[in-house]
Design an enzyme around this catalytic site. Structure first.
Site, short mmCIF file in Angstrom:
data_model
loop_
_atom_site.label_atom_id
_atom_site.label_comp_id
_atom_site.label_asym_id
_atom_site.label_seq_id
_atom_site.Cartn_x
_atom_site.Cartn_y
_atom_site.Cartn_z
N SER A 155 0.86 -1.19 0.00
CA SER A 155 0.00 0.00 0.00
C SER A 155 0.89 1.23 0.00
O SER A 155 1.92 1.24 0.68
CB SER A 155 -0.87 -0.03 1.26
OG SER A 155 -1.29 1.27 1.57
N ASP A 157 -0.04 4.08 1.15
CA ASP A 157 -0.44 4.98 2.24
C ASP A 157 0.27 4.72 3.56
O ASP A 157 0.23 5.53 4.45
CB ASP A 157 -1.95 4.82 2.54
CG ASP A 157 -2.80 5.30 1.39
OD1 ASP A 157 -2.26 6.03 0.55
OD2 ASP A 157 -3.98 4.93 1.33
N MET A 199 -1.93 11.76 -1.37
CA MET A 199 -2.88 10.69 -1.04
C MET A 199 -2.90 10.41 0.47
O MET A 199 -1.97 10.77 1.18
CB MET A 199 -2.53 9.43 -1.82
CG MET A 199 -2.93 9.58 -3.29
SD MET A 199 -2.72 8.04 -4.18
CE MET A 199 -3.43 8.46 -5.77
N GLY A 200 -3.89 9.71 0.93
CA GLY A 200 -4.05 9.39 2.34
C GLY A 200 -5.43 9.76 2.84
O GLY A 200 -5.63 10.84 3.39
N THR A 534 27.07 7.87 6.72
CA THR A 534 28.04 7.47 5.70
C THR A 534 27.38 6.50 4.74
O THR A 534 26.62 5.62 5.16
CB THR A 534 29.28 6.79 6.30
OG1 THR A 534 29.96 6.08 5.25
CG2 THR A 534 28.95 5.79 7.40
N ARG A 572 24.95 -9.58 -22.33
CA ARG A 572 26.05 -8.82 -21.75
C ARG A 572 26.00 -8.89 -20.22
O ARG A 572 24.94 -8.83 -19.63
CB ARG A 572 25.94 -7.37 -22.21
CG ARG A 572 27.16 -6.56 -21.87
CD ARG A 572 27.10 -5.19 -22.50
NE ARG A 572 27.44 -5.20 -23.91
CZ ARG A 572 27.34 -4.11 -24.68
NH1 ARG A 572 26.89 -2.99 -24.19
NH2 ARG A 572 27.69 -4.17 -25.96
N GLN A 579 31.35 1.58 -4.04
CA GLN A 579 32.15 2.04 -2.90
C GLN A 579 31.70 1.26 -1.66
O GLN A 579 31.05 0.25 -1.78
CB GLN A 579 31.94 3.54 -2.73
CG GLN A 579 32.44 4.33 -3.92
CD GLN A 579 32.34 5.83 -3.71
OE1 GLN A 579 31.54 6.32 -2.93
NE2 GLN A 579 33.16 6.58 -4.44
N GLN A 673 27.61 7.78 -6.31
CA GLN A 673 27.01 7.03 -5.19
C GLN A 673 26.70 7.89 -3.97
O GLN A 673 25.92 7.51 -3.11
CB GLN A 673 27.92 5.86 -4.79
CG GLN A 673 27.96 4.80 -5.85
CD GLN A 673 29.11 3.83 -5.68
OE1 GLN A 673 29.06 2.93 -4.87
NE2 GLN A 673 30.16 4.03 -6.45
P1 ATP Z 1 -5.96 -0.18 -0.80
O1 ATP Z 1 -5.27 0.09 0.50
O2 ATP Z 1 -5.14 0.17 -1.98
O3 ATP Z 1 -7.35 0.36 -0.89
P2 ATP Z 1 -7.16 -2.68 -0.23
O4 ATP Z 1 -6.64 -4.07 -0.23
O5 ATP Z 1 -7.61 -2.14 1.09
O6 ATP Z 1 -6.08 -1.76 -0.90
P3 ATP Z 1 -9.87 -2.96 -1.19
O7 ATP Z 1 -10.51 -2.43 -2.43
O8 ATP Z 1 -10.46 -2.60 0.11
O9 ATP Z 1 -8.33 -2.55 -1.30
O10 ATP Z 1 -9.84 -4.56 -1.27
C1 ATP Z 1 -9.41 -5.25 -2.44
C2 ATP Z 1 -10.30 -6.45 -2.70
O11 ATP Z 1 -10.24 -7.32 -1.56
C3 ATP Z 1 -11.78 -6.12 -2.85
O12 ATP Z 1 -12.10 -5.73 -4.16
C4 ATP Z 1 -12.43 -7.43 -2.46
O13 ATP Z 1 -12.39 -8.33 -3.53
C5 ATP Z 1 -11.53 -7.96 -1.36
N1 ATP Z 1 -12.06 -7.57 -0.04
C6 ATP Z 1 -11.89 -6.41 0.61
N2 ATP Z 1 -12.54 -6.40 1.79
C7 ATP Z 1 -13.17 -7.58 1.88
C8 ATP Z 1 -14.02 -8.19 2.86
N3 ATP Z 1 -14.37 -7.57 3.98
N4 ATP Z 1 -14.48 -9.43 2.61
C9 ATP Z 1 -14.14 -10.08 1.49
N5 ATP Z 1 -13.36 -9.56 0.54
C10 ATP Z 1 -12.88 -8.34 0.71
#
Ligand code: ATP
Length: 770
Positions: A155, A157, A199-200, A534, A572, A579, A673
């Site tokens: 992730s 974030d 983002m966040g 360093t 190649r 270093q 470097q």
């Molecule tokens: P990001 O941090 O980038 O949002 P994430 O993994 O939290 O990543 P999500 O979209 O929440 O992203 O989850 C990705 C996929 O995981 C979803 O599309 C779904 O298929 C599955 N998923 C998420 N939460 C659940 C849940 N509670 N139960 C079952 N499947 C889930």
């Protein structure tokens, strides 16, 4: 007796993509194959698992060649609605059984990992239902009683509790800082203000660290809104900075920024105030830059490649060691240590942060983030509000602290000095710059010092957050080179109560000399603290020196380009000389980050047997290569690995032995470097560790000669050791931790990584020299 069936381990990337995911997949695939298992990739996240068929693909060793230098995820990712529902998960279970997969390693965000845990918990009932519905037979499900799942957090974030970093977060932070550095130049030219949205949604890590790394004037993060009206606070800070003479104003806003009442703060709101020409406003020419998906883009930085690789390797081991009773785990990193932790606890803690923010319980939200987050928030406050902070010490406790840089420049030195100066000002201390190391300190004309000791000018220092090199100047000379009499005398003349030293092995040696000379010179009975900096990362007492991350990033970029330059000929081998003094750290870590075929380091030396084995390995590789490799191959050799076999000679040997079946060239990046702008990791760690150093000196206060003499920690090295930040007494390190002739620590914490590099590079086993 028939051999046990091979374990089949699958890897998947899910949720938002992040740089470093390819490193995870490569490491999982190759480690699984190395350990005698079959490796599978599930394309397009849970969507692929539900669809089955071609989305589940058996992977071979060479399928992941060159993946370290690719951004995003090459096996795709998707959001999958079907997997939220039981029928979707049941189809996924059926596909897993049909492919004979026993274990699943998932790299994704908290959503993906929640889904994974649910899948594992339901697994037995899903299989039962599949049998009862006649979709699978009892015999078919018999070998798959339990599903083994391990998570890796991918992730940008850095929003998952329990781990200091997620795969991808430092790459995103690098992109942000690069952009902020660009924007600063134009902001300063036009005397403009910029509001930069990063983002966040629930986590302010990117905004906070970007603020610390770039020395932003103001930041907005979800976890910690301004306690009062943010408008007043920001106006005060910006007005103050402008009145000091600052020509630029940088404000960083996290997507999820809110005020104390929970109302969203948008970049437009912030611009409104900055640009407002009325009496209440600031009247600045203000622009908004929304960085958007740029933050996800590009290839992974060195740290994310390392993290993805090591976590991928660890995940395979975790899968193989798991029993039906083992709780589902994920792979975390705490400071410098890769660890396994219970998955659901981390997911629940993460959800609690969002809930606390929604409930406006910001104290709780902050407390649920890790220690680094709180430290960095403090760093940000200190460096932004240096001039007004109201936690000044009483007059008698205020110290005159000498700042000195020793050795070669390293990324983060200036950020460390800037943060320490800011902290000193906020506490009422008197920070003083000693220019050009001990040599500069000692330079005299007749009886008069040559002005190398000067107070800091905060306006000037405030601009150092992102600068490379050493603004106060650095020098390799030791105190003994100028004469300890003179140094001790100068310390007395200037009335220093403490010394803050930033530098590499020479700095370490200098501190050791100062400590030993205490018996003779009472003026040296002052607290002294060393912050290692360093590129060689060879200072005893720490696993990480400032500048080493910047160096690794330079090497990664360099190697990626060199490797790609061979894409036309494909045949190649480049022998790249790094270093690092007599420490093989940067060669080994670069080898890990770029996927080297071999790494030669001083700790091992180079023997003819090694060269022979490696040349034969290369011959074999090129023979088997049916055009899958899109680039050249790399060998990394530390410049001090051997007195005889240098990069040029090794390249010549390979060329000669290749008999025109492939080519070989040497390549020497040299001082590149040391890097240009320091990496955000070096900048942020510099800030955090520098403040801790001054706090450590502060513990002793002024005129503590007796305590200083008694307490070995009064001359200390700050360091990251495993999962802790610690101060180690110089005396202990001198006596027990230092290999003086080789100018490195006695034990190299990273030495075990060479096996990982060799394993993932497919290097043959050969007896290592003792
Ligand atoms: P990001 O941090 O980038 O949002 P994430 O993994 O939290 O990543 P999500 O979209 O929440 O992203 O989850 C990705 C996929 O995981 C979803 O599309 C779904 O298929 C599955 N998923 C998420 N939460 C659940 C849940 N509670 N139960 C079952 N499947 C889930």
């Amino acid at each position: 007796m028939a051999a046990a069936p091979k374990k089949k381990i699958a890897v998947m990337t899910s949720g938002g993509d992040s740089p470093g995911m390819n490193a995870v997949v490569r490491a999982v695939v190759r480690t699984a194959i190395h350990l005698g298992c079959d490796a599978f990739a599930i394309y397009e996240g849970y969507e692929g698992l539900v669809r089955g068929g071609d989305y589940i693909k058996k992977m071979e060793w060479h399928d992941v060649r060159g993946w370290l230098s690719e951004g995003g995820t090459l096996i795709g990712t998707a959001r999958c609605m079907a997997f939220y529902e039981r029928p979707g998960r049941m189809t996924a279970a059926k596909n897993m059984v049909l492919h004979g997969i026993d274990a699943l390693i998932i790299c994704g965000g908290d959503g993906s990992l929640t889904g994974a845990d649910k899948f594992r918990a339901e697994w037995p009932s899903l299989l039962e239902e599949l049998v009862s519905k006649g979709q699978l037979t009892k015999e078919q499900i018999a070998p798959y009683k339990n599903l083994n799942i391990v998570g890796i957090v991918g992730s940008i974030d850095n929003d998952l509790s329990g781990t200091d970093a997620t795969v991808g977060c430092y790459s995103a932070l690098s992109r942000i800082c690069e952009m902020v550095d660009y924007i600063e130049a134009t902001a300063s030219s036009h005397s403009r203000a910029f509001v930069i949205e990063v983002m966040g949604r629930h986590c302010g890590w990117l905004a906070l660290l970007a603020g610390v790394a770039s020395g932003a004037d103001f930041i907005f993060i979800p976890e910690r809104p301004q306690p009062q009206d943010w408008r007043e606070d920001m106006a005060q800070v910006v007005t103050r900075h402008r009145s000091m003479g600052k020509r630029k104003t940088i404000v960083i806003v996290a997507e999820g920024a809110r005020d104390k009442d929970g109302t969203k703060i948008s970049p437009e709101d912030v611009r409104g105030l900055l640009a407002d020409k009325s009496e209440d406003g600031l009247g600045l020419d203000t622009r908004i830059t929304t960085l958007g998906h740029v933050q996800r883009g590009g290839t992974a930085v060195a740290y994310d490649r390392m993290l993805g690789t090591l976590q991928g390797v660890e995940a395979v081991h975790a899968v193989l060691e798991a029993t039906p009773e083992t709780e589902t785990c994920f792979i975390a990193i705490n400071e410098n240590k890769i660890v396994r932790k219970p998955l659901m606890e981390a997911v629940q803690d993460t959800k609690k942060v969002a809930a606390a923010v929604d409930a406006k319980d910001f104290e709780k939200a902050m407390s649920l983030r890790d220690a680094e987050f709180a430290d960095q928030y403090f760093s940000y406050l200190t460096t932004t509000n240096a001039m007004v902070a109201d936690h000044k010490l009483p007059e008698k406790s205020r110290m005159k602290i000498g700042f000195i840089n020793v050795g070669a420049p390293a990324g983060g030195m200036n950020a460390a000095v800037r943060a320490a100066v800011a902290y000193c000002i906020s506490r009422g201390h008197d920070p003083v710059a000693i220019h050009n190391g001990f040599a500069g300190f000692a330079r005299h004309h007749g009886d008069k010092p040559l002005g190398s000791v000067r107070p800091f000018n905060w306006l000037e220092v405030d601009g150092w957050a992102s600068k490379g090199g050493s603004e106060i100047g650095t020098n390799r000379e030791l105190p003994s080179d100028s004469g300890m009499d003179l140094i001790a005398d100068l310390i007395e003349q200037y009335g220093f109560d403490a010394l803050f030293i930033v530098g590499g092995f020479e700095a370490f040696h200098s501190v050791s000399q100062l400590r030993k000379a205490r018996e003779e010179y009472p003026s040296l009975c002052i607290p002294i603290c060393l912050l290692p900096a360093t590129i060689s990362n060879n200072v005893p007492g720490t696993e990480y020196s400032l500048g080493s991350d910047t160096c690794l990033n330079e090497l990664v970029n360099y190697c990626d380009k060199i490797k790609q330059s061979a894409s036309a000929t494909r045949r190649r081998v480049f022998v790249i000389e790094t270093q690092g003094g007599r420490s093989g750290y940067i060669a080994t870590l670069s080898g890990l980050n770029v996927g080297a075929s071999a790494v030669y380091i001083p700790e091992e030396g180079i023997s003819l047997e090694m060269l022979n084995a490696d040349v034969n390995h290369l011959k074999q590789e090129f023979k088997n290569d049916r055009g899958q490799s899109r680039a050249g191959r790399l060998i990394l050799v530390n410049e001090k690995s051997s007195k005889v076999y240098d990069a040029k000679l090794i390249a010549s040997i390979i060329r000669e032995e290749a008999h025109d079946r492939f080519e070989s060239r040497e390549s020497i990046p040299g001082h590149v470097q040391q890097g240009g702008a320091p990496s955000p990791m070096d900048r942020c760690r510099a800030v955090r560790l520098a403040i801790k150093c001054i706090q450590h000196l502060e513990d002793y206060g002024c005129h503590a000669h007796n305590r200083v003499k008694r307490d070995p920690n009064s001359t200390a090295v700050i360091g990251i050791q495993g999962s802790d930040v610690v101060f180690t007494p110089m005396k202990d390190l001198e006596e027990r931790g230092t290999d003086w002739p080789n100018r490195r620590p006695k034990t190299a914490h990273w030495l075990g990584l060479r096996d990982v590099v060799d394993m993932l590079g497919g290097r043959p086993d050969y007896p290592r020299p003792e």
